[in-house]
Design an enzyme around this catalytic site. Structure first.
Site, PDB file in Angstrom:
ATOM      1  N   GLU A 188       7.925   7.530  14.085  1.00 20.96           N
ATOM      2  CA  GLU A 188       8.124   6.989  12.734  1.00 20.96           C
ATOM      3  C   GLU A 188       8.958   7.929  11.873  1.00 20.96           C
ATOM      4  O   GLU A 188       9.773   7.491  11.064  1.00 20.96           O
ATOM      5  CB  GLU A 188       6.765   6.757  12.048  1.00 20.96           C
ATOM      6  CG  GLU A 188       5.897   5.691  12.686  1.00 20.96           C
ATOM      7  CD  GLU A 188       6.352   4.265  12.389  1.00 20.96           C
ATOM      8  OE1 GLU A 188       7.262   4.089  11.565  1.00 20.96           O
ATOM      9  OE2 GLU A 188       5.815   3.337  13.010  1.00 20.96           O
ATOM     10  N   TRP A 231       0.859  -1.179   0.000  1.00 24.60           N
ATOM     11  CA  TRP A 231       0.000   0.000   0.000  1.00 24.60           C
ATOM     12  C   TRP A 231       0.901   1.238   0.000  1.00 24.60           C
ATOM     13  O   TRP A 231       2.038   1.181   0.457  1.00 24.60           O
ATOM     14  CB  TRP A 231      -0.957   0.015   1.194  1.00 24.60           C
ATOM     15  CG  TRP A 231      -0.302  -0.082   2.549  1.00 24.60           C
ATOM     16  CD1 TRP A 231      -0.125  -1.197   3.306  1.00 24.60           C
ATOM     17  CD2 TRP A 231       0.259   1.020   3.314  1.00 24.60           C
ATOM     18  NE1 TRP A 231       0.527  -0.887   4.476  1.00 24.60           N
ATOM     19  CE2 TRP A 231       0.768   0.468   4.506  1.00 24.60           C
ATOM     20  CE3 TRP A 231       0.397   2.379   3.108  1.00 24.60           C
ATOM     21  CZ2 TRP A 231       1.392   1.240   5.487  1.00 24.60           C
ATOM     22  CZ3 TRP A 231       1.021   3.156   4.084  1.00 24.60           C
ATOM     23  CH2 TRP A 231       1.496   2.584   5.258  1.00 24.60           C
ATOM     24  N   HIS A 270       7.518  -7.097  10.092  1.00 30.20           N
ATOM     25  CA  HIS A 270       8.921  -6.800  10.397  1.00 30.20           C
ATOM     26  C   HIS A 270       9.361  -7.487  11.687  1.00 30.20           C
ATOM     27  O   HIS A 270      10.498  -7.964  11.799  1.00 30.20           O
ATOM     28  CB  HIS A 270       9.118  -5.285  10.522  1.00 30.20           C
ATOM     29  CG  HIS A 270       8.917  -4.549   9.223  1.00 30.20           C
ATOM     30  ND1 HIS A 270       8.679  -3.195   9.166  1.00 30.20           N
ATOM     31  CD2 HIS A 270       8.918  -4.989   7.937  1.00 30.20           C
ATOM     32  CE1 HIS A 270       8.551  -2.832   7.888  1.00 30.20           C
ATOM     33  NE2 HIS A 270       8.688  -3.901   7.137  1.00 30.20           N
ATOM     34  N   GLU A 298       9.887  -3.615  17.058  1.00 33.24           N
ATOM     35  CA  GLU A 298       8.842  -3.833  16.055  1.00 33.24           C
ATOM     36  C   GLU A 298       7.569  -4.337  16.729  1.00 33.24           C
ATOM     37  O   GLU A 298       6.461  -3.961  16.341  1.00 33.24           O
ATOM     38  CB  GLU A 298       9.308  -4.836  14.993  1.00 33.24           C
ATOM     39  CG  GLU A 298      10.450  -4.340  14.120  1.00 33.24           C
ATOM     40  CD  GLU A 298      10.036  -3.288  13.092  1.00 33.24           C
ATOM     41  OE1 GLU A 298       8.932  -2.721  13.188  1.00 33.24           O
ATOM     42  OE2 GLU A 298      10.844  -3.010  12.192  1.00 33.24           O
ATOM     43  N   THR A 311       5.867  -1.374  18.444  1.00 27.22           N
ATOM     44  CA  THR A 311       5.125  -0.499  17.524  1.00 27.22           C
ATOM     45  C   THR A 311       3.891  -1.215  16.980  1.00 27.22           C
ATOM     46  O   THR A 311       2.859  -0.585  16.754  1.00 27.22           O
ATOM     47  CB  THR A 311       6.015  -0.005  16.359  1.00 27.22           C
ATOM     48  OG1 THR A 311       6.717  -1.120  15.805  1.00 27.22           O
ATOM     49  CG2 THR A 311       7.005   1.027  16.814  1.00 27.22           C
ATOM     50  N   HIS A 371       5.131   4.810   6.749  1.00 31.01           N
ATOM     51  CA  HIS A 371       4.363   4.958   7.990  1.00 31.01           C
ATOM     52  C   HIS A 371       4.259   6.412   8.439  1.00 31.01           C
ATOM     53  O   HIS A 371       3.168   6.937   8.667  1.00 31.01           O
ATOM     54  CB  HIS A 371       4.981   4.110   9.115  1.00 31.01           C
ATOM     55  CG  HIS A 371       5.022   2.648   8.798  1.00 31.01           C
ATOM     56  ND1 HIS A 371       5.661   1.733   9.585  1.00 31.01           N
ATOM     57  CD2 HIS A 371       4.512   1.949   7.751  1.00 31.01           C
ATOM     58  CE1 HIS A 371       5.536   0.520   9.058  1.00 31.01           C
ATOM     59  NE2 HIS A 371       4.843   0.635   7.940  1.00 31.01           N
ATOM     60  N   ASP A 430       2.311  -4.025   9.034  1.00 28.48           N
ATOM     61  CA  ASP A 430       3.714  -3.953   8.584  1.00 28.48           C
ATOM     62  C   ASP A 430       4.662  -4.238   9.746  1.00 28.48           C
ATOM     63  O   ASP A 430       5.647  -4.961   9.609  1.00 28.48           O
ATOM     64  CB  ASP A 430       4.033  -2.536   8.065  1.00 28.48           C
ATOM     65  CG  ASP A 430       3.695  -2.356   6.590  1.00 28.48           C
ATOM     66  OD1 ASP A 430       3.160  -3.293   5.973  1.00 28.48           O
ATOM     67  OD2 ASP A 430       3.974  -1.251   6.072  1.00 28.48           O
ATOM     68  N   GLU A 431       4.368  -3.618  10.887  1.00 24.41           N
ATOM     69  CA  GLU A 431       5.251  -3.791  12.054  1.00 24.41           C
ATOM     70  C   GLU A 431       5.301  -5.255  12.456  1.00 24.41           C
ATOM     71  O   GLU A 431       6.347  -5.778  12.831  1.00 24.41           O
ATOM     72  CB  GLU A 431       4.770  -2.944  13.253  1.00 24.41           C
ATOM     73  CG  GLU A 431       4.528  -1.466  12.972  1.00 24.41           C
ATOM     74  CD  GLU A 431       5.774  -0.671  12.640  1.00 24.41           C
ATOM     75  OE1 GLU A 431       6.830  -1.264  12.402  1.00 24.41           O
ATOM     76  OE2 GLU A 431       5.672   0.574  12.599  1.00 24.41           O
ATOM     77  N   GLU A 465       9.210   1.205   5.866  1.00 23.87           N
ATOM     78  CA  GLU A 465       8.891   1.999   7.055  1.00 23.87           C
ATOM     79  C   GLU A 465       8.588   3.456   6.702  1.00 23.87           C
ATOM     80  O   GLU A 465       7.795   4.118   7.369  1.00 23.87           O
ATOM     81  CB  GLU A 465      10.060   1.950   8.048  1.00 23.87           C
ATOM     82  CG  GLU A 465      10.187   0.648   8.808  1.00 23.87           C
ATOM     83  CD  GLU A 465       9.192   0.553   9.953  1.00 23.87           C
ATOM     84  OE1 GLU A 465       8.673   1.596  10.375  1.00 23.87           O
ATOM     85  OE2 GLU A 465       8.931  -0.579  10.417  1.00 23.87           O
TER      86      GLU A 465
HETATM   87 FE   LIG Z   1       8.771  -0.757  12.465  1.00 25.63          FE
HETATM   88 FE   LIG Z   2       6.930   1.884  11.493  1.00 26.66          FE
END
Ligand SMILES: [Fe+2]
Ligand SMILES: [Fe+2]
Length: 400
Positions: A140, A97, A267, A231, A234, A181, A263-264, A178
């Site tokens: 971020e 995205w 990761h 990670e 977050t 974000h 996403d976090e 990242e």
């Molecule tokens: Fe992250």
């Molecule tokens: Fe992030």
């Protein structure tokens, strides 16, 4: 720059709002306890250089490079593994995205109506949630600091800036993912009209200028324990802001925070996979590194945040995150416990005496911290205590 005009300690550990931590040195199985700053206070290792300037790290002797030369070779030997196992955690750009997918489209006629709708939804968000969102967004936006940190790590750093090594590819592509974000949260919050963007921008500039020192000693064992922890932290905080946004009627913001949280999580899975591999190929080294980071405590990446006005900005932000449940002291113990379980710390065998001590320490730490944290929280005298945040035009928000 550092080491000049250091005179004024920032706020230190706080019994009332801190997290309990067993005291003592390496392998400490028992002994006394102390309450230390964890999520709500700036560690005492940081000081403000002068009034109205951002916090800076105290200059002191440090271990600069703790990775033994043969361990550098170990990371070299893991390049094939990194290529086949680590890199697949990254997503191709075409499948990612982009911030613009979730923002009003400025080239369309309906742009102003979309902005109007966005602002109507955001009007329902309480100030304390805005503070959490801004704090998360600023964290971020300090991404250059985190890429720098990864590129200090011996054995995995991107040696040229465009290295074809899978470690270099990982670091650059992770950074690129990242980067979306802070970009998305920044634009979204800008369009709400509810936050003071200039103050936020100043805070970001101060924070990137201040940097951070996670005490990872240029050592990828320590570095990847740190990133595994962060990670997940977050993932938890963005997930909680998503739930809050939904609760207050901003479903689109909930989607935004949920996407970032996902996403976090991805990761986190990647970084924990690296440490899992280290436990496989070097259980002694991995065990000692995990225990070392837990003893040092995981500092929050934005602990040096400053807006040019509030000397205790990070403390205040952390208190709001704690009070609203966006990120709490209890989460710290939960993350630690999660990692202890994930890496099967208790069942690892064939390790040295020193690593066995670390294993024992790690196994007992989450429950001990949680127990002590509950006692500390019970002593917290709840409100009334408020703080004003320049990020929201100095409106007052309850801290306790
Ligand atoms: Fe992250
Ligand atoms: Fe992030």
């Amino acid at each position: 720059m550092l080491g000049t005009k250091l005179w004024m300690p920032t706020s230190g550990s706080s019994v009332n709002y801190g997290v309990a931590q067993p005291a003592g040195g390496r392998g400490g199985g028992g002994g006394s306890v102390r309450i230390v700053a964890m999520t709500v206070t700036i560690p005492q290792k940081f000081r403000r250089a002068e009034f109205n300037s951002p916090p800076q790290e105290i200059q002191r002797p440090k271990v600069a490079h703790s990775l033994a030369p043969e361990k550098v070779e170990l990371f070299k030997s893991l390049e094939g593994w990194a290529e086949s196992t680590l890199l697949p955690y990254l997503k191709p750009v075409d499948k990612c995205w982009q911030p613009q997918d979730h923002l009003p489209e400025p080239s369309c006629e309906g742009f102003f109506d979309e902005v109007k709708d966005l602002r109507a939804r955001a009007a329902c968000l309480p100030d304390d949630l805005l503070v959490c969102l801004v704090g998360d967004m600023i964290t971020e936006e300090a991404l250059p600091t985190y890429q720098t940190m990864l590129n200090t790590l011996d054995g995995t750093r991107d040696e040229s800036g465009a290295s074809p090594s899978p470690w270099g590819i990982w670091t650059r592509t992770w950074t690129a993912e990242e980067n979306r974000h802070g970009d998305l949260l920044n634009k979204y919050l800008y369009l709400t009209g509810r936050v003071d963007m200039r103050q936020i921008e100043k805070t970001i500039q101060y924070l990137i200028g201040s940097g951070m020192d996670p005490e990872t000693e240029n050592n990828p064992y320590l570095g990847f324990v740190y990133t595994s922890f962060q990670e997940r932290a977050t993932f938890i905080s963005h997930g909680n802001t998503a739930r809050h946004a939904k609760h207050f009627g901003d479903g689109k913001l909930a989607t935004v925070c949920g996407l970032i949280a996902a996403d976090e999580r991805r990761h986190e899975n990647a970084y924990t996979k690296i440490v899992e591999k280290l436990f496989e190929v070097d259980p002694d080294g991995a065990m000692l590194a995990f225990a070392d980071m837990m003893r040092k405590k995981i500092s929050m990446p934005a602990h040096l945040m400053y807006d040019g006005q509030n000397e205790h900005l990070f403390d205040d932000f952390s208190l709001v995150a704690q009070r609203t449940g966006v990120y709490t002291a209890r989460d710290y113990a939960d993350i630690m416990e999660h990692l202890v379980d994930k890496w099967n710390v208790a069942s690892i065998q064939g390790i040295s005496g020193e690593a066995q001590n670390a294993q024992e320490y790690l196994g007992s730490l989450p429950s001990r911290i949680r127990r002590l944290e509950e006692r500390a929280q019970a002593k917290v005298k709840k409100g009334p205590k408020t703080g004003s945040f320049s990020w929201i035009f100095n409106r007052e928000v309850a801290l306790l």
